[in-house]
Scaffold this active site. Structure first.
Site, PDB file in Angstrom:
ATOM      1  N   LEU A  78       0.830  -1.202   0.000  1.00 24.64           N
ATOM      2  CA  LEU A  78       0.000   0.000   0.000  1.00 24.64           C
ATOM      3  C   LEU A  78       0.864   1.251   0.000  1.00 24.64           C
ATOM      4  CD1 LEU A  78      -2.834   1.254   0.109  1.00 24.64           C
ATOM      5  CD2 LEU A  78      -2.615   1.269   2.610  1.00 24.64           C
ATOM      6  N   LYS A  79       1.930   1.251   0.792  1.00 21.74           N
ATOM      7  CA  LYS A  79       2.819   2.406   0.832  1.00 21.74           C
ATOM      8  C   LYS A  79       3.449   2.652  -0.532  1.00 21.74           C
ATOM      9  CE  LYS A  79       5.592   5.658   2.276  1.00 21.74           C
ATOM     10  NZ  LYS A  79       5.120   7.038   2.389  1.00 21.74           N
ATOM     11  N   ILE A  80       3.890   1.606  -1.191  1.00 25.75           N
ATOM     12  CA  ILE A  80       4.486   1.751  -2.516  1.00 25.75           C
ATOM     13  C   ILE A  80       3.436   2.248  -3.512  1.00 25.75           C
ATOM     14  CG2 ILE A  80       5.460   0.445  -4.457  1.00 25.75           C
ATOM     15  CD1 ILE A  80       6.958  -1.232  -2.289  1.00 25.75           C
TER      16      ILE A  80
END
Length: 301
Positions: A165-167
């Site tokens: 999700l962060k990426i």
């Protein structure tokens, strides 16, 4: 990021009469504001782990995290019951490795990358994407919600999901910056005007995208050599490589990110490492026959 987060955590611990934060950093003096708030400096990461039940990390590169964890894994069963919370942007494989290795000794690993810039960290308004063992997540939540962050996105127990999700979020952030940089170069070469375009961006798309534009128009894309960039070009390049490699492994492409990655690499080759991720704008200027440096950026190295 780390100092803002840590200061908010230490203030929370202090106001609730909880044992103070123990901290370490490659340059320990950067933690002096923490020490002044009552936190305890430690010479190395091993001492932090020894004196803590919950260990938060904010690091720059995946290999730094693996090196840190390898230094403490030798403690073996002494790690039992400890919770490691990594708030960095790392590859999902790194998160999976950390969770697997720590679980061998009864320790838990939580992937909790954050969304938000340094100024957001200072105000305790970051967004945390959290995944890991349910009981461990419940234990750390009081130290995050309304302390270091304004919200928590629950990603379940698979630590890879938070990293992904962060990426994904960074794909959006860097792609927005690429498109805004293209539009600002277009505004210059056609005579529209950077400020007029920026005013439109703010009115049409809101303060977040306007802030991205300001990193261009204020010259922050190439800050003075004694000033740290907001989102360092080297870190943005690392994040893009993660995203592009994961996309390729799943048979898809990220064309906008491919362009942004190439332009940022060119900017680093031309202007060095003291650059913000928005330095793709400098490369865009060069491609349009303009100088890399704007009137408001630094003028060289």
């Amino acid at each position: 990021m780390g100092i803002g987060m840590s200061l908010n955590l230490q203030k929370y611990l202090k106001s609730n009469n909880i044992s103070p934060l123990h901290y370490s950093n490659r340059t320990l003096s950067k933690g002096d504001p923490l020490r002044d708030e009552g936190a305890v400096p430690e010479e190395n990461f091993e001492d932090v782990v020894h004196n803590s039940d919950i260990i938060f990390t904010m690091i720059s590169m995946d290999n730094v995290l693996t090196e840190l964890l390898n230094t403490v894994l030798v403690a073996g069963d002494a790690l039992k019951g400890k919770i490691f919370v990594d708030t960095s942007t790392i590859h999902p494989d790194t998160s999976e490795w950390a969770a697997s290795r720590l679980s061998e000794y009864g320790a838990a690993f939580i992937a909790a990358p954050v969304f938000g810039a340094s100024a957001v960290a200072a105000t305790g308004k970051l967004i945390f994407a959290v995944s890991g063992p349910t009981a461990a997540v419940q234990t750390i939540t009081p130290f995050i919600k309304d302390v270091m962050g304004r919200s928590i996105i629950d990603m379940g127990e698979d630590v890879r999901k938070s990293s992904l999700l962060k990426i994904s979020g960074n794909i959006l952030v860097i792609s927005f910056m690429e498109v805004i940089a293209e539009a600002q170069v277009f505004a210059e070469v056609t005579g529209i005007g950077n400020q007029q375009l920026e005013e439109f961006i703010g009115n049409m798309f809101g303060p977040v995208l306007e802030s991205y534009s300001k990193r261009i128009t204020t010259g922050a894309y190439a800050p003075p050599l004694d000033t740290s960039p907001g989102f360092a070009a080297a870190l943005a390049s690392k994040d893009m490589k993660h995203a592009l490699s994961i996309a390729a492994s799943h048979g898809t492409r990220l064309p906008t990110l491919e362009v942004a990655s190439s332009r940022l690499e060119s900017a680093r080759e031309y202007a060095g490492e003291c650059l913000d991720s928005s330095a793709i704008y400098g490369t865009g200027r060069l491609e349009a026959g303009l100088p890399f440096w704007s009137e408001k950026s630094r003028q060289g190295n």
